[in-house]
Design an enzyme around this catalytic site. Sequence first.
Site, PDB file in Angstrom:
ATOM      1  N   SER A 127     -68.329   5.200  -2.565  1.00 49.25           N
ATOM      2  CA  SER A 127     -67.512   5.907  -3.728  1.00 49.25           C
ATOM      3  C   SER A 127     -66.185   5.846  -4.202  1.00 49.25           C
ATOM      4  CB  SER A 127     -68.321   7.048  -3.151  1.00 49.25           C
ATOM      5  OG  SER A 127     -67.713   8.417  -3.642  1.00 49.25           O
ATOM      6  N   TYR A 152     -66.203  12.824   3.385  1.00 50.60           N
ATOM      7  CA  TYR A 152     -67.318  12.398   1.764  1.00 50.60           C
ATOM      8  C   TYR A 152     -66.652  10.914   2.251  1.00 50.60           C
ATOM      9  CZ  TYR A 152     -69.925  10.544  -1.835  1.00 50.60           C
ATOM     10  OH  TYR A 152     -70.374   9.695  -2.551  1.00 50.60           O
TER      11      TYR A 152
END
Length: 335
Positions: A127, A152
């Site tokens: 990501s 995350y």
Amino acid sequence: MKILVTGSAGFIGAALTQRLLARGDSVVGIDNHNDYYDPRLKEARLAQFADHPGYTHYRIDLADRAAVEQVFATHKPQRVANLGAQAGVRYSIDNPLAYIDSNVLGFAHILEGCRNHGCEHLVYASSSSVYGANTDMPYSVHQSVNHPLSLYAASKKSNELMAHVYSNLFQTPTTGLRFFTVYGPWGRPDMALFKFTRAILQGEPIKVFGYGQHKRDFTYIDDIVEGVIRVLDRPAPPDPAWDSKHPDPASSSAPWRVYNIGNNQPVVLLDYIAALEQAIGKKADMELLPPQPGDLHDTFADVSELTQEFDYKPATPVAEGVKRFVEWYRGFYGT
């Protein structure tokens, strides 16, 4: 080829699965169908290809070690696209352990499956969030990513590190793709485009964090899938030029790589909203708010490595991509 796709009822996973089936691959899909967002959308995505003769589906959780091992032992996939993960920066603030279970433990089970069953190439979703506190734009894979701002992001960084260990110790080719704000038809309801569209159509105000001034490298789903397939088809090789005295964070002497995959054209959020207003034919009632904890101020992908090595050229303008999403949304929800 026989390809395992995790998160096959998810946004990117379902789109990738359909492309692979269309070109003649057989696909084994894994998805736990959790309720992070409306499971009915996942079921509707899956229904598009569930009955395809080349597709096999498993409703299991990546954190279930025995179940994941059984899938690998039964099917022995040649390639793996690991897109199954607990998504969302903001959700990770309130539910951190969900990210440990799915993104760390679950990824370890995928790595073990690849190691033990002769997988030729593992491609996995990283990501843009891994860039964290880095403010040097555009984000380059050659930059350090040691200061994540959310769990995350930390879980995705851990995936890159774990993959390197397996590539180094067991010579398993692995490639991480750092996705930059993927959007389009069948997208996730927790993403801004989905939320904004629903609110505008219902005549409700939209919450615009960062006062709408931050930029995002919005990347259309078809462009993402094209990039994933190009990478999946070419297992990561060792880098013969890698220098241990001056190590490049993007490559290794092991068969390991990491790439940015984005549109390379960041858009100010307010301009993104303007494109949405144009597509809907209605002005938004905006509530401008300060940034939320864990959010990056801007994202801007340097995709030069992906362009040079895979001829990756995202081709969908934001205005066109937003228009296609609105058309899909209205058709799917009957609004």
